[in-house]
Write a protein that holds these residues in place. Sequence first.
Motif, PDB file in Angstrom:
ATOM      1  N   LYS A 165      41.226 -60.790 127.566  1.00 52.74           N
ATOM      2  CA  LYS A 165      42.473 -60.379 126.918  1.00 52.74           C
ATOM      3  C   LYS A 165      43.078 -59.144 127.581  1.00 52.74           C
ATOM      4  O   LYS A 165      44.296 -59.066 127.799  1.00 52.74           O
ATOM      5  CB  LYS A 165      42.227 -60.130 125.429  1.00 52.74           C
ATOM      6  CG  LYS A 165      41.949 -61.407 124.644  1.00 52.74           C
ATOM      7  CD  LYS A 165      41.776 -61.125 123.166  1.00 52.74           C
ATOM      8  CE  LYS A 165      41.551 -62.416 122.392  1.00 52.74           C
ATOM      9  NZ  LYS A 165      42.719 -63.322 122.431  1.00 52.74           N
ATOM     10  N   ILE A 166      42.232 -58.170 127.893  1.00 58.20           N
ATOM     11  CA  ILE A 166      42.744 -56.949 128.525  1.00 58.20           C
ATOM     12  C   ILE A 166      43.291 -57.263 129.917  1.00 58.20           C
ATOM     13  O   ILE A 166      44.328 -56.731 130.334  1.00 58.20           O
ATOM     14  CB  ILE A 166      41.641 -55.877 128.583  1.00 58.20           C
ATOM     15  CG1 ILE A 166      41.352 -55.362 127.163  1.00 58.20           C
ATOM     16  CG2 ILE A 166      42.050 -54.716 129.490  1.00 58.20           C
ATOM     17  CD1 ILE A 166      40.140 -54.467 127.065  1.00 58.20           C
ATOM     18  N   GLN A 186      47.084 -56.556 131.292  1.00 55.73           N
ATOM     19  CA  GLN A 186      47.371 -55.801 132.509  1.00 55.73           C
ATOM     20  C   GLN A 186      48.287 -56.578 133.444  1.00 55.73           C
ATOM     21  O   GLN A 186      49.144 -56.000 134.115  1.00 55.73           O
ATOM     22  CB  GLN A 186      46.067 -55.440 133.213  1.00 55.73           C
ATOM     23  CG  GLN A 186      45.229 -54.394 132.469  1.00 55.73           C
ATOM     24  CD  GLN A 186      43.869 -54.193 133.088  1.00 55.73           C
ATOM     25  OE1 GLN A 186      43.393 -55.047 133.852  1.00 55.73           O
ATOM     26  NE2 GLN A 186      43.225 -53.083 132.764  1.00 55.73           N
ATOM     27  N   ARG A 187      48.122 -57.898 133.463  1.00 56.27           N
ATOM     28  CA  ARG A 187      48.964 -58.739 134.334  1.00 56.27           C
ATOM     29  C   ARG A 187      50.322 -59.027 133.702  1.00 56.27           C
ATOM     30  O   ARG A 187      51.287 -59.339 134.412  1.00 56.27           O
ATOM     31  CB  ARG A 187      48.247 -60.049 134.649  1.00 56.27           C
ATOM     32  CG  ARG A 187      46.996 -59.890 135.489  1.00 56.27           C
ATOM     33  CD  ARG A 187      46.457 -61.249 135.921  1.00 56.27           C
ATOM     34  NE  ARG A 187      46.090 -62.083 134.780  1.00 56.27           N
ATOM     35  CZ  ARG A 187      44.910 -62.069 134.179  1.00 56.27           C
ATOM     36  NH1 ARG A 187      43.967 -61.234 134.618  1.00 56.27           N
ATOM     37  NH2 ARG A 187      44.655 -62.859 133.159  1.00 56.27           N
ATOM     38  N   ASN A 188      50.385 -58.951 132.385  1.00 61.02           N
ATOM     39  CA  ASN A 188      51.619 -59.277 131.654  1.00 61.02           C
ATOM     40  C   ASN A 188      51.922 -58.176 130.651  1.00 61.02           C
ATOM     41  O   ASN A 188      51.534 -58.271 129.479  1.00 61.02           O
ATOM     42  CB  ASN A 188      51.460 -60.624 130.937  1.00 61.02           C
ATOM     43  CG  ASN A 188      51.069 -61.749 131.878  1.00 61.02           C
ATOM     44  OD1 ASN A 188      51.908 -62.343 132.541  1.00 61.02           O
ATOM     45  ND2 ASN A 188      49.773 -62.045 131.930  1.00 61.02           N
ATOM     46  N   PRO A 189      52.602 -57.112 131.070  1.00 62.84           N
ATOM     47  CA  PRO A 189      52.861 -55.981 130.181  1.00 62.84           C
ATOM     48  C   PRO A 189      53.562 -56.379 128.880  1.00 62.84           C
ATOM     49  O   PRO A 189      53.350 -55.736 127.844  1.00 62.84           O
ATOM     50  CB  PRO A 189      53.759 -55.074 131.035  1.00 62.84           C
ATOM     51  CG  PRO A 189      53.408 -55.425 132.451  1.00 62.84           C
ATOM     52  CD  PRO A 189      53.124 -56.889 132.430  1.00 62.84           C
ATOM     53  N   ALA A 244      52.876 -58.732 127.047  1.00 60.89           N
ATOM     54  CA  ALA A 244      51.899 -59.294 126.097  1.00 60.89           C
ATOM     55  C   ALA A 244      50.972 -58.224 125.532  1.00 60.89           C
ATOM     56  O   ALA A 244      50.091 -58.538 124.734  1.00 60.89           O
ATOM     57  CB  ALA A 244      51.076 -60.374 126.784  1.00 60.89           C
ATOM     58  N   ARG A 245      51.176 -56.960 125.897  1.00 55.85           N
ATOM     59  CA  ARG A 245      50.231 -55.929 125.495  1.00 55.85           C
ATOM     60  C   ARG A 245      50.121 -55.804 123.987  1.00 55.85           C
ATOM     61  O   ARG A 245      49.035 -55.640 123.445  1.00 55.85           O
ATOM     62  CB  ARG A 245      50.621 -54.584 126.099  1.00 55.85           C
ATOM     63  CG  ARG A 245      50.463 -54.519 127.611  1.00 55.85           C
ATOM     64  CD  ARG A 245      50.683 -53.117 128.132  1.00 55.85           C
ATOM     65  NE  ARG A 245      49.693 -52.194 127.585  1.00 55.85           N
ATOM     66  CZ  ARG A 245      49.763 -50.868 127.724  1.00 55.85           C
ATOM     67  NH1 ARG A 245      50.804 -50.340 128.361  1.00 55.85           N
ATOM     68  NH2 ARG A 245      48.838 -50.105 127.215  1.00 55.85           N
ATOM     69  N   ARG A 246      51.256 -55.911 123.288  1.00 55.66           N
ATOM     70  CA  ARG A 246      51.202 -55.685 121.843  1.00 55.66           C
ATOM     71  C   ARG A 246      50.384 -56.772 121.143  1.00 55.66           C
ATOM     72  O   ARG A 246      49.529 -56.474 120.316  1.00 55.66           O
ATOM     73  CB  ARG A 246      52.614 -55.631 121.246  1.00 55.66           C
ATOM     74  CG  ARG A 246      52.552 -55.358 119.739  1.00 55.66           C
ATOM     75  CD  ARG A 246      53.918 -55.187 119.114  1.00 55.66           C
ATOM     76  NE  ARG A 246      53.766 -54.884 117.706  1.00 55.66           N
ATOM     77  CZ  ARG A 246      53.560 -53.673 117.196  1.00 55.66           C
ATOM     78  NH1 ARG A 246      53.475 -52.629 118.013  1.00 55.66           N
ATOM     79  NH2 ARG A 246      53.417 -53.483 115.898  1.00 55.66           N
ATOM     80  N   TRP A 247      50.632 -58.056 121.477  1.00 58.07           N
ATOM     81  CA  TRP A 247      49.880 -59.095 120.767  1.00 58.07           C
ATOM     82  C   TRP A 247      48.419 -59.105 121.173  1.00 58.07           C
ATOM     83  O   TRP A 247      47.542 -59.485 120.382  1.00 58.07           O
ATOM     84  CB  TRP A 247      50.532 -60.461 120.909  1.00 58.07           C
ATOM     85  CG  TRP A 247      50.477 -61.136 122.253  1.00 58.07           C
ATOM     86  CD1 TRP A 247      51.470 -61.243 123.156  1.00 58.07           C
ATOM     87  CD2 TRP A 247      49.348 -61.843 122.811  1.00 58.07           C
ATOM     88  NE1 TRP A 247      51.063 -61.952 124.259  1.00 58.07           N
ATOM     89  CE2 TRP A 247      49.758 -62.345 124.064  1.00 58.07           C
ATOM     90  CE3 TRP A 247      48.061 -62.107 122.383  1.00 58.07           C
ATOM     91  CZ2 TRP A 247      48.922 -63.075 124.906  1.00 58.07           C
ATOM     92  CZ3 TRP A 247      47.214 -62.843 123.209  1.00 58.07           C
ATOM     93  CH2 TRP A 247      47.654 -63.306 124.456  1.00 58.07           C
TER      94      TRP A 247
END
Length: 506
Positions: free
Chosen positions: A461-462, A466-469, A471-474
């Motif tokens: 998930k992390i 990192q690859r998709n900023p 998506a950080r919140r979900w």
Amino acid sequence: MDDWDAPEIDDLSHVWSAVVVLPHVGRLNDDDMSAYFADYDGRWSRQTREAVTMLGASGLELNANWALTRRIWSCPGCGRSKPEIFRKSESGVLLAKLELHHDHLWEEANRKPVEVLGPEWKERVRGGPYVLETIRDLVTRFNDALICSECNAADGTAKRRLGIDARFSFAAEEIRQFAVGVAHEDHRIDIEKACAIWTEEKPGFERRVALLDMLVDDLAAGRLQRRMEGMHPARPMFKRLGPEEILQKAFPDAVKNTSKDRLLEGMREAFLARSVQKDVVARRKARPLNLPLGPSEEDYASYVPKANPAKWLAADKDWTCPCCGRGKRGILRASSKRQWSGSIRIVYQFDDLHDADEIALRERLLPDFENDLHLAGRREVDVCSDCAEIAPRLQQERRDVGEVYLTIEEMKSVLMEVGDHRRHEIDMEKAERLSLANRRLLAAARALDAFTSLKAAFQTKIGHAQRNPEARRWVFDDLDFLLRVEHRIDDQHERKALIGQMADLC
């Protein structure tokens, strides 16, 4: 994400629960075993204990098949009940043994494709394993049958006396016709009746052998391949959301991240440990065959094992087994067919964890494990094939022993006799004691597996975040939910700190 607030779930009316009470089998006395496992059998059952007394036995040999079969069972071969099957051996041991009797043509059906197509045939033939199942169903005369050991022995005895093809097997109902069963005794065999059955069945058996050859040839020629698209998702549709599927998901979810995750899985193992017994009198060693003492220079130079050949070829010529101390040449031993065998194999060893911060993190995330010992991980150790067989041999000889783990030093200590070109003599009593003493380490290994799995989930998930900023919140929400619900960590600030710690490990 300082402004992030964890969602609250107060209303639990949308879920329901049930309490399932399961016994710790290893803590039950004989009366408790009879109460919890009333339909089963074992050394603890009144029926078995009364038979020991009645027949004046000095020991007991009761196998797993007997323990897992109902007390009121009767043999489909000779028709005797369990109390009638009990028999005292010449050495005074009470025998309580049932065997899974099978059509030996099943083994031929497994062997034939390997002979025709080679050991890797399943990877080359589309749907090959499923086609082979159908072939086996066609050529075998009967399904596996649980029968008493005397009926199973009668099958072999009749075939040897009549010189019958070893691939043929008498069915249980046929054994009943020529094996005369008497309570507490071995069978008497009516060889004329056995011969009449074989004479009647021989044409059909020969036809089945010919059919097997023909079908395997068709399989090799590509005429019986099977397409597999859609098979896996379509076949179990009628079972979807049935009780079995729901429980198979709900129970692991309920015990996830706890030391209970293996208790249900280990119930059978624990039951057999309490039920099976093998008091056997030492048998005379078989007379040694006239086998070569060691391989010739030519044989050794050209030898490559079928199992893991790359490891053998990569090992230095001066490599020695860290357990028994033998070199590559000394590992090789001749089979009864005078073929050389021996290889270098892997055993896993554990190292202790000494990082205080990671230990504290594990104990916070996985508090329901014993947590009196922490392991850093598994490492591979190359040993000879005979040393690698110590644990499997112990499990095979004492099926109730359960999972086996021995350190390299412990493996060394159970070797009674070691010599070049021969199998090790092992102190099985000591090996069993040492393995049982390592249950604490095995529990720590399960905790290691749980933490490794959790770390892998965080890492996935992390890495995605990192690859998709965007998506950080979900991702953060998912990890927070995981810690709050599955790990019961209520404080939001602690959850954020733990996510940071796990991120540092990843």
